[in-house]
Design a protein around this motif. Structure first.
Motif: not given
Length: 508
Positions: A387-398, A421-428
């Motif tokens: 399974l993929l790690a279900l990362k959290e959105s950095l944008s929404f935390i911000y 980057t293992l636990h969080y992702y950033l989408n422009l």
């Protein structure tokens, strides 16, 4: 006639093999079903799934379950027959309709739109360009002036060509780029009506839905509302900073989009349920709707004028585009086609793995977070892959940080987490959305700070400077806006979208 012992032994062997296959599927299916249920239940328990899920293998449903409420206020549970607006997944029916007309010789994909709609203002745009989102036509921004003038006005397909004429030039030359255009799909629906002399919904019902056995699918438009007790209510977070959902049609940003798109037939407005969508999938597989050669063409990645494949923004992995279908390209050994829809609290995901004969349908009515990755993990469970790690959105935390703790804390926390980057992702585009959400909710300085941060994170990308420039202009900071827009143009020379804002600035 008495059969020989050899024939009898062959029949016996075939029978035993069939039993073994059935038993093998049963043994295979149970742990898969258990893992799927564990995945979706966990997402639901974290308020990251509210809706219906159907997964099929080789034409047989192996998992089907409902989660959450169809109507939260009245405590009405989600059930198997619950029906959902499909949003942009509706575009698949428009694509099939156009390809059916092509098969019948009523249209050619290479024909200019003006052949069928003489008032259409652009001579070089073809049916193929509309079907592949390479026309250069804008999206729903063409209707923004109408909404500003009269927020109660119901805009229909009849308003399309006047709105395009009012908007002006195309964003780019046809075939030069890939850019999503719902008005383009609405024009395709107008062509279907013109060539068949049938209302679009009547054509879909006759040639697609009835043929597929889809007896619970229809169009629900602001100009022709359908009463349906089984249609779910849609819920959304008022802002990215909110802790609970409310009815989506009570939220201003969704109200505007619903008004602009709520009677535009072709790109959306289809209502269906998971069983009907599965019947659509099976009708496609059986060749009931289109010839195999036509489907093969539809599922082949298209190329732009420069010979490169069109590459839409990836949302379920590296993606190409065909004739109305997104195509996953990360695994060259399998063909996976899909479409998704998102609008005012609802999400629809419709995936067909043609190589392995797998179908994944997910319908959600609460703007649930992380549904793309949840779906990808469902695919991995069926494939027996990690399974993929279900990362959290950095944008929404911000977004939550900046409201609760202020800009300095939000930026510091953001910088602390972005390397993980293992636990969080950033989408422009998510961070850009946060910035504009802040501005829309009377947090102008925090919004500008967010959009400025985006330019620092993506210094070689034209879009952040363009978005920041527009926000500065909205805030009355014309000199700063001019500098940011000039930077955007230097990174993307000749970009018509940026140039239009520059011209607007100069005219003021």
């Amino acid at each position: 006639m008495v059969e020989s012992p050899r024939i009898n032994s062959v029949k016996l062997a075939i029978g035993l093999l069939a039993i073994a296959i059935v038993l093998g599927q049963s043994v295979w299916a149970q742990p898969v079903v258990t893992r799927l249920d564990s995945l979706f239940s966990a997402r639901h328990n974290k308020s990251q799934l509210s809706g219906n899920v159907l997964i099929a293998q080789q034409g047989t449903v192996v998992y089907q379950r409902s989660f959450g409420y169809a109507d939260r206020e009245n405590k009405i549970r989600m059930t198997k027959p619950s029906r959902f607006h499909l949003a942009s997944t509706s575009k698949l029916f428009t694509a099939v309709a156009i390809l059916q007309l092509k098969e019948k010789g009523l249209i050619k994909l290479t024909d200019p739109i003006r052949k069928y709609l003489p008032d259409f203002p652009y001579t070089r745009i073809t049916v193929w360009h509309l079907l592949t989102h390479t026309s250069g036509l804008p999206d729903f921004q063409i209707f923004e002036p109408y909404y500003q003038q009269d927020p109660k006005r119901i805009l229909t397909n009849a308003d399309l060509i006047p709105a395009l004429k009012r908007y002006g030039k195309v964003l780019f030359e046809p075939g030069e780029k890939w850019s999503y255009s719902s008005p383009g799909t609405a024009l395709l629906a107008a062509i279907v009506e013109k060539m068949t002399r049938l209302p679009f919904e009547q054509y879909l019902k006759k040639q697609i839905w009835t043929v597929s056995g889809m007896h619970h699918t229809y169009i629900n438009s602001l100009s022709a509302l359908v009463h349906d007790e089984k249609r779910v209510k849609n819920y959304a977070y008022p802002t990215l900073f909110s802790d609970s959902v409310q009815l989506a049609d009570s939220i201003p940003r969704h109200q505007e989009f619903a008004q602009e798109s709520g009677a535009l037939i072709g790109p959306g407005l289809v209502v269906s349920d998971m069983d009907d969508l599965f019947l659509f999938d099976q009708a496609l597989s059986a060749g009931k709707l289109l010839k195999p050669a036509t489907m093969e063409e539809a599922f082949t990645p298209i190329k732009l004028n420069n010979g490169h494949y069109a590459q839409p923004e990836p949302f379920l992995g590296k993606t190409a585009f065909g004739l109305g279908w997104f195509i996953l390209t990360e695994d060259p050994t399998r063909k996976v086609v899909l479409h998704t829809g998102k609008q005012g609290g609802l999400v629809s995901i419709f995936i067909r793995d043609l190589t392995r004969q797998q179908t994944f349908i997910l319908l959600d009515n609460s703007e649930s977070y992380g549904l793309n990755n949840t779906t990808l993990n469902a695919i991995r469970i069926v494939d027996n892959r990690p399974l993929l790690a279900l990362k959290e959105s950095l944008s929404f935390i911000y977004a939550k940080d900046i409201i609760k703790h202020g800009t300095d804390y939000a930026v510091s926390h953001f910088n602390q987490l972005k390397s993980d980057t293992l636990h969080y992702y950033l989408n422009l585009f998510e961070l850009d959305y946060v910035g504009h959400q802040l501005m829309a909710n009377h947090q102008a300085e925090r919004g500008l700070e967010t959009l400025r941060l985006l330019t620092q994170l993506n210094p070689a990308n034209w879009f952040p400077y363009y978005s920041y420039g527009k926000a500065l202009l909205t805030s009355g900071k014309k000199e700063e806006a001019a500098m940011s827009l000039a930077k955007s143009l230097s990174l993307s020379p000749g970009n018509k979208e940026v140039q239009q804002v520059v011209d607007q600035l100069k005219s003021n």
